[in-house]
Motif scaffolding. Structure first.
Motif, PDB file in Angstrom:
ATOM      1  N   GLY A   1       0.001   8.540  -6.448  1.00 50.61           N
ATOM      2  CA  GLY A   1      -1.015   7.712  -5.826  1.00 50.61           C
ATOM      3  C   GLY A   1      -0.997   6.265  -6.253  1.00 50.61           C
ATOM      4  O   GLY A   1      -1.913   5.513  -5.915  1.00 50.61           O
ATOM      5  N   ARG A   2       0.032   5.832  -6.989  1.00 50.26           N
ATOM      6  CA  ARG A   2       0.100   4.445  -7.451  1.00 50.26           C
ATOM      7  C   ARG A   2       0.700   3.554  -6.366  1.00 50.26           C
ATOM      8  O   ARG A   2       1.710   3.905  -5.752  1.00 50.26           O
ATOM      9  CB  ARG A   2       0.936   4.343  -8.733  1.00 50.26           C
ATOM     10  N   PHE A   3       0.080   2.383  -6.135  1.00 46.38           N
ATOM     11  CA  PHE A   3       0.584   1.439  -5.156  1.00 46.38           C
ATOM     12  C   PHE A   3       1.877   0.789  -5.653  1.00 46.38           C
ATOM     13  O   PHE A   3       2.125   0.686  -6.866  1.00 46.38           O
ATOM     14  CB  PHE A   3      -0.452   0.355  -4.863  1.00 46.38           C
TER      15      PHE A   3
ATOM     16  N   ARG B   1       2.412   4.236  -1.573  1.00 49.70           N
ATOM     17  CA  ARG B   1       2.040   4.976  -2.785  1.00 49.70           C
ATOM     18  C   ARG B   1       3.135   5.964  -3.183  1.00 49.70           C
ATOM     19  O   ARG B   1       3.809   6.537  -2.321  1.00 49.70           O
ATOM     20  CB  ARG B   1       0.750   5.774  -2.564  1.00 49.70           C
TER      21      ARG B   1
ATOM     22  N   GLU C   1       0.812  -1.211   0.000  1.00 48.33           N
ATOM     23  CA  GLU C   1       0.000   0.000   0.000  1.00 48.33           C
ATOM     24  C   GLU C   1       0.849   1.266   0.000  1.00 48.33           C
ATOM     25  O   GLU C   1       0.321   2.363   0.165  1.00 48.33           O
ATOM     26  CB  GLU C   1      -0.943   0.004   1.201  1.00 48.33           C
TER      27      GLU C   1
END
Length: 399
Positions: free
Chosen positions: A332-334, A328, A326
């Motif tokens: 906002g990319r995991f 990021r 989780e």
């Protein structure tokens, strides 16, 4: 208490005595060359006053010298030294300019004395705060060694390594947990994540780990181990009047590896482990039926299915907490753990986890916002005559 004292005694002396001359510079400190800045500033003020053709004196600028000394040095005597030198420079400049009896000189002398006193108090308080922080970190390190024990390089038929990073600043332990034990049923390991953070999460993690260390040896069936953990957690939360007991739960994954490579996996609401075959293929060990974390259902209802996977020599399984997947980046990319794992898989288990952690940090671009634990097990049956390596393969990341 005896275990805590024994752990204290095993801590290297340099950890108790503080960093020596060869130790790395503590975070937040200035390099030694910065100690010359107050003297450089004083010299600039004197030169400016000597070369200036204006009738305005720059003597009041000397008040910045002791203030600058308190910023660049952690020695409480340094602001006093630079303050006395600044007072001497002020008298010399006033004598040279013929303003020794003027009010501007008197005001400068008083201002330097006041700033020196304030700087000394500030440096003293900062030293006390640094000592308190060092003491707190030492206690946290002791607690971590008692709760999250080091993992040997080899445990039974597997090679193992752990990497743990606590999200809280200066923390050594958080809500993530791990353990690897060698039992008569084979090697058994657990990785879990306690809901929440802080002392309550640490207390809950201690309960689960204590129960696992007992159940892993006593219970022949891995699903019964999960049931044992659920009973222990439920009892501890209710007996101790744990705040928020109705909302407390722990996600965890259990794995058992027999000497012949037959592996069993039990998952209670935790991210699925990743199986990395010796040929480089990666597969998530997901179950068809999801099972809630322990603490959600009544303990007697905890009966998770057991997934069986045969391991070949060289196969690796990565257990991790959601702080890894989780994480990021700024967009906002995991973090794509399954995609990045093959590129980081070269080397020993310790090297793999170090490389993965560095890759996660690069992906995020800042300190991780959640605790992150990774446990890597490599099925590698011992060769006759092979000796166990003495060092402990556990990495604690300082963020």
């Amino acid at each position: 208490m005896g275990k805590l004292i024994a752990t204290w005694n095993r801590i290297p002396a340099h950890r108790l005595a503080g960093p020596g001359p060869a130790a790395a510079r503590p975070s937040g400190t200035w390099p030694r060359t910065a100690l010359t800045l107050p003297f450089v500033g004083m010299a600039l003020v004197i030169c400016l006053d000597y070369l200036s053709t204006l009738e305005v004196t720059v003597e009041p600028a000397l008040t910045a010298v002791p203030a600058l000394a308190a910023i660049v040095s952690r020695r409480v005597w340094y602001p006093i030294l630079t303050g006395l030198l600044a007072e001497g420079a002020a008298f010399a400049m006033a004598t040279y300019n013929g303003v020794l009896g003027d009010s501007v000189h008197s005001a400068t002398v008083l201002a330097i004395a006041l700033v020196t006193a304030i700087s000394w108090v500030s440096a003293t308080l900062r030293v006390r705060q640094d000592q308190a922080l060092a003491d707190a970190q030492l206690v946290a390190e002791i607690a971590r060694r008692v709760l999250l024990r080091s993992v040997p390089d080899r445990v039974g038929s597997v090679r193992a390594a752990v990497h743990y990073a606590a999200a809280a600043a200066h923390a050594r332990i958080g809500g993530d947990l791990y353990e690897v034990v060698n039992t008569r049923h084979g090697v058994r390991a657990v990785v879990g994540d306690v809901r929440g953070k802080g002392l309550n999460a640490v207390e809950t993690a201690a309960v689960v780990l204590g129960a696992f260390r007992e159940a892993a040896h006593q219970e022949p069936a891995l699903d019964r181990v999960a049931g044992w953990l659920a009973v222990s957690l439920d009892r501890a939360l209710h007996e101790n009047d744990h705040p928020g007991v109705e909302e407390e739960f722990v996600t965890l994954v259990l794995i058992g590896v027999a000497p012949d490579g037959a592996a069993e996996i039990v998952n209670c609401g935790h991210p699925a482990p990743l199986l990395l075959r010796a040929d480089g293929q990666v597969r998530a060990l997901e179950l068809a039926d999801t099972v809630p974390p322990i603490g959600v259902l009544d303990p007697e209802l905890v009966a998770p299915p057991v997934q069986r996977v045969p391991f070949e020599p060289g196969d690796r399984v990565l257990l991790f907490t959601d702080g890894v997947i989780e994480a990021r980046d700024r967009a906002g990319r995991f973090y794509p753990l399954a995609e990045r794992l093959p590129g980081c898989a070269a080397g020993s288990p310790v090297e793999v986890l170090d490389r993965l952690h560095e890759d996660v940090v690069r992906h995020v671009g800042r300190q991780l916002g959640d605790d992150a634990a990774m446990l890597l097990l490599e099925y590698r049956p011992a060769v006759p005559g092979e000796t166990q390596l003495p060092h402990q393969n556990v990495r604690l990341a300082h963020q």
